[in-house]
Scaffold this motif. Structure first.
Motif, PDB file in Angstrom:
ATOM      1  N   UNK A  80       0.757  -0.978   0.121  1.00 19.44           N
ATOM      2  CA  UNK A  80       0.365   0.320   0.191  1.00 19.44           C
ATOM      3  C   UNK A  80       0.932   1.106   0.233  1.00 19.44           C
ATOM      4  N   UNK A  81       0.470   2.221  -1.136  1.00 20.25           N
ATOM      5  CA  UNK A  81       1.569   3.750  -1.244  1.00 20.25           C
ATOM      6  C   UNK A  81       1.601   4.134   0.801  1.00 20.25           C
ATOM      7  N   UNK A  82       0.026   4.355   0.926  1.00 19.31           N
ATOM      8  CA  UNK A  82       0.838   4.737   1.782  1.00 19.31           C
ATOM      9  C   UNK A  82       1.575   4.845   3.359  1.00 19.31           C
ATOM     10  N   UNK A  83       1.358   3.253   3.170  1.00 14.19           N
ATOM     11  CA  UNK A  83       1.899   2.666   4.373  1.00 14.19           C
ATOM     12  C   UNK A  83       3.563   2.099   4.327  1.00 14.19           C
ATOM     13  N   UNK A  84       3.835   2.644   2.123  1.00  8.54           N
ATOM     14  CA  UNK A  84       5.877   2.744   2.438  1.00  8.54           C
ATOM     15  C   UNK A  84       6.222   3.817   2.124  1.00  8.54           C
ATOM     16  N   UNK A  85       5.018   4.799   1.591  1.00 10.82           N
ATOM     17  CA  UNK A  85       5.606   5.861   1.885  1.00 10.82           C
ATOM     18  C   UNK A  85       4.773   7.236   3.024  1.00 10.82           C
ATOM     19  N   UNK A  86       4.728   6.569   4.358  1.00  9.57           N
ATOM     20  CA  UNK A  86       3.940   7.108   5.489  1.00  9.57           C
ATOM     21  C   UNK A  86       4.588   8.397   5.247  1.00  9.57           C
ATOM     22  N   UNK A  87       5.570   9.093   5.412  1.00  7.28           N
ATOM     23  CA  UNK A  87       6.188  10.373   5.880  1.00  7.28           C
ATOM     24  C   UNK A  87       5.634  11.212   4.902  1.00  7.28           C
ATOM     25  N   UNK A  88       6.339  11.260   3.951  1.00  9.45           N
ATOM     26  CA  UNK A  88       5.870  11.403   2.205  1.00  9.45           C
ATOM     27  C   UNK A  88       4.165  11.937   2.613  1.00  9.45           C
ATOM     28  N   UNK A  89       3.499  10.787   2.586  1.00  5.65           N
ATOM     29  CA  UNK A  89       2.288  11.058   2.456  1.00  5.65           C
ATOM     30  C   UNK A  89       1.815  11.638   3.324  1.00  5.65           C
ATOM     31  N   UNK A  90       2.164  11.729   4.958  1.00  9.59           N
ATOM     32  CA  UNK A  90       1.641  13.019   5.943  1.00  9.59           C
ATOM     33  C   UNK A  90       2.353  14.407   5.132  1.00  9.59           C
ATOM     34  N   UNK A  91       3.286  14.766   5.599  1.00  5.41           N
ATOM     35  CA  UNK A  91       3.120  15.950   4.880  1.00  5.41           C
ATOM     36  C   UNK A  91       3.135  16.315   3.569  1.00  5.41           C
ATOM     37  N   UNK A  92       2.277  15.287   2.261  1.00 11.68           N
ATOM     38  CA  UNK A  92       1.421  16.278   1.890  1.00 11.68           C
ATOM     39  C   UNK A  92       0.439  16.285   1.663  1.00 11.68           C
ATOM     40  N   UNK A  93      -0.552  15.216   2.146  1.00 12.74           N
ATOM     41  CA  UNK A  93      -1.798  15.681   3.487  1.00 12.74           C
ATOM     42  C   UNK A  93      -2.113  16.603   4.056  1.00 12.74           C
ATOM     43  N   UNK A  94      -1.097  17.367   4.462  1.00 13.82           N
ATOM     44  CA  UNK A  94      -0.759  18.287   5.587  1.00 13.82           C
ATOM     45  C   UNK A  94      -0.744  19.949   4.575  1.00 13.82           C
ATOM     46  N   UNK A  95      -0.301  19.768   4.265  1.00 11.50           N
ATOM     47  CA  UNK A  95       0.028  20.456   2.622  1.00 11.50           C
ATOM     48  C   UNK A  95      -0.949  20.910   1.925  1.00 11.50           C
ATOM     49  N   UNK A  96      -1.879  19.475   1.588  1.00  9.19           N
ATOM     50  CA  UNK A  96      -3.641  20.038   0.959  1.00  9.19           C
ATOM     51  C   UNK A  96      -4.305  20.547   2.081  1.00  9.19           C
ATOM     52  N   UNK A  97      -4.229  19.788   3.400  1.00 14.97           N
ATOM     53  CA  UNK A  97      -5.487  20.417   4.269  1.00 14.97           C
ATOM     54  C   UNK A  97      -4.978  21.433   4.586  1.00 14.97           C
ATOM     55  N   UNK A  98      -3.898  21.611   5.031  1.00 18.15           N
ATOM     56  CA  UNK A  98      -3.309  23.858   4.992  1.00 18.15           C
ATOM     57  C   UNK A  98      -3.866  24.559   3.584  1.00 18.15           C
ATOM     58  N   UNK A  99      -3.945  23.888   2.928  1.00 20.37           N
ATOM     59  CA  UNK A  99      -4.598  24.688   1.750  1.00 20.37           C
ATOM     60  C   UNK A  99      -5.846  24.996   1.550  1.00 20.37           C
ATOM     61  N   UNK A 100      -6.594  23.563   2.026  1.00 18.46           N
ATOM     62  CA  UNK A 100      -8.089  23.379   1.566  1.00 18.46           C
ATOM     63  C   UNK A 100      -8.367  24.289   3.136  1.00 18.46           C
ATOM     64  N   UNK A 101      -8.019  24.765   3.862  1.00 21.38           N
ATOM     65  CA  UNK A 101      -8.237  25.779   4.734  1.00 21.38           C
ATOM     66  C   UNK A 101      -7.515  27.280   4.641  1.00 21.38           C
ATOM     67  N   UNK A 102      -7.071  27.486   4.021  1.00 20.13           N
ATOM     68  CA  UNK A 102      -6.398  29.093   3.900  1.00 20.13           C
ATOM     69  C   UNK A 102      -7.575  29.790   2.997  1.00 20.13           C
ATOM     70  N   UNK A 103      -7.626  29.185   1.740  1.00 20.73           N
ATOM     71  CA  UNK A 103      -7.869  28.760   0.442  1.00 20.73           C
ATOM     72  C   UNK A 103      -9.415  29.048   0.552  1.00 20.73           C
ATOM     73  N   UNK A 104      -9.722  27.633   1.292  1.00 18.99           N
ATOM     74  CA  UNK A 104     -11.925  27.551   0.689  1.00 18.99           C
ATOM     75  C   UNK A 104     -12.657  28.120   2.453  1.00 18.99           C
ATOM     76  N   UNK A 105     -11.078  28.008   3.388  1.00 16.17           N
ATOM     77  CA  UNK A 105     -12.359  27.671   4.723  1.00 16.17           C
ATOM     78  C   UNK A 105     -12.663  29.293   4.897  1.00 16.17           C
ATOM     79  N   UNK A 106     -11.045  29.832   4.512  1.00 11.36           N
ATOM     80  CA  UNK A 106     -10.625  30.843   4.687  1.00 11.36           C
ATOM     81  C   UNK A 106      -9.636  31.152   6.014  1.00 11.36           C
ATOM     82  N   UNK A 107      -9.394  30.296   6.522  1.00  7.34           N
ATOM     83  CA  UNK A 107      -8.258  30.197   7.343  1.00  7.34           C
ATOM     84  C   UNK A 107      -7.094  31.254   7.734  1.00  7.34           C
ATOM     85  N   UNK A 108      -7.127  32.296   9.008  1.00  6.46           N
ATOM     86  CA  UNK A 108      -6.048  33.277   8.036  1.00  6.46           C
ATOM     87  C   UNK A 108      -4.582  33.057   8.096  1.00  6.46           C
ATOM     88  N   UNK A 109      -3.842  31.788   8.487  1.00  8.54           N
ATOM     89  CA  UNK A 109      -2.755  32.062   8.777  1.00  8.54           C
ATOM     90  C   UNK A 109      -1.727  32.102   8.499  1.00  8.54           C
TER      91      UNK A 109
END
Length: 199
Positions: free
Chosen positions: A1-30
């Motif tokens: 499974x890709x996520x299990x094999x590359x758990x660190x890369x996937x974690x960082x990628x998901x954090x980037x996507x989550x923050x982008x959604x919060x920043x630009x869609x939910x208008x989180x002002x970080x």
């Protein structure tokens, strides 16, 4: 499974996507808070502020637009996957933290645009991969990605020397700091692994 094999890369990628959604869609002002805080801190006092120590890792997962995010995620997947296979997920997370602080500190001390994004970390990954570039560059995608990054870094260096800016809003100082950090980190990590295996 890709996520299990590359758990660190996937974690960082998901954090980037989550923050982008919060920043630009939910208008989180970080991101805006980051810019205002950066402008209000004197260069000689930034290292003693809680803002620097708490926000440096967060700054690596904030992006100004979809192209900025997509390019960094491409570099993360291309370089990070190779590095995680070679050194493991713990090394990726350690490199992420170390490069975040050093790149943001360099931006503060030398002067820069006031944000670093994930590119500081992907340049650190490129620096770590340069130790065995002959092996890593067997992948055309990895060779092309690394080559473009190095060309872009060279253009940024020429800009810092006084030539007309190619991309004035890019954190060239953070890129250079990340590359150097990654190279040193890889040397230290390899030494630690050799000492551990010999013991």
């Amino acid at each position: 499974m890709v996520i299990r094999r590359y758990w660190a890369v996937c974690t960082i990628a998901m954090l980037c996507i989550l923050c982008y959604v919060l920043e630009h869609i939910v208008h989180w002002q970080t991101l805006e808070i980051h810019r205002l805080a950066w402008r209000g801190i004197a260069r000689d006092s930034i290292f003693s502020t809680s803002f620097f120590w708490s926000f440096a890792p967060v700054s690596t997962v904030l992006h100004t637009g979809p192209i900025h995010l997509a390019l960094n995620l491409w570099c993360l997947a291309t370089l990070g996957s190779y590095l995680e296979r070679r050194d493991g997920g713990v090394a990726i997370i350690c490199l992420w933290g170390v490069s975040a602080y050093i790149a943001m500190g360099a931006e503060a001390w030398i002067g820069g645009v006031g944000r670093i994004g994930l590119s500081a970390v992907t340049y650190a990954m490129l620096g770590a991969i340069l130790l065995d570039w002959r092996e890593a560059s067997r992948s055309p995608r990895r060779a092309w990605t690394g080559g473009v990054m190095l060309v872009f870094l060279t253009l940024g260096g020429l800009e810092l020397l006084g030539l007309p800016p190619v991309a004035p809003e890019v954190a060239h100082v953070a890129h250079a700091a990340g590359l150097i950090t990654g190279l040193i980190f890889a040397l230290a990590w390899n030494w630690k692994r050799q000492v551990g295996s010999s013991g």
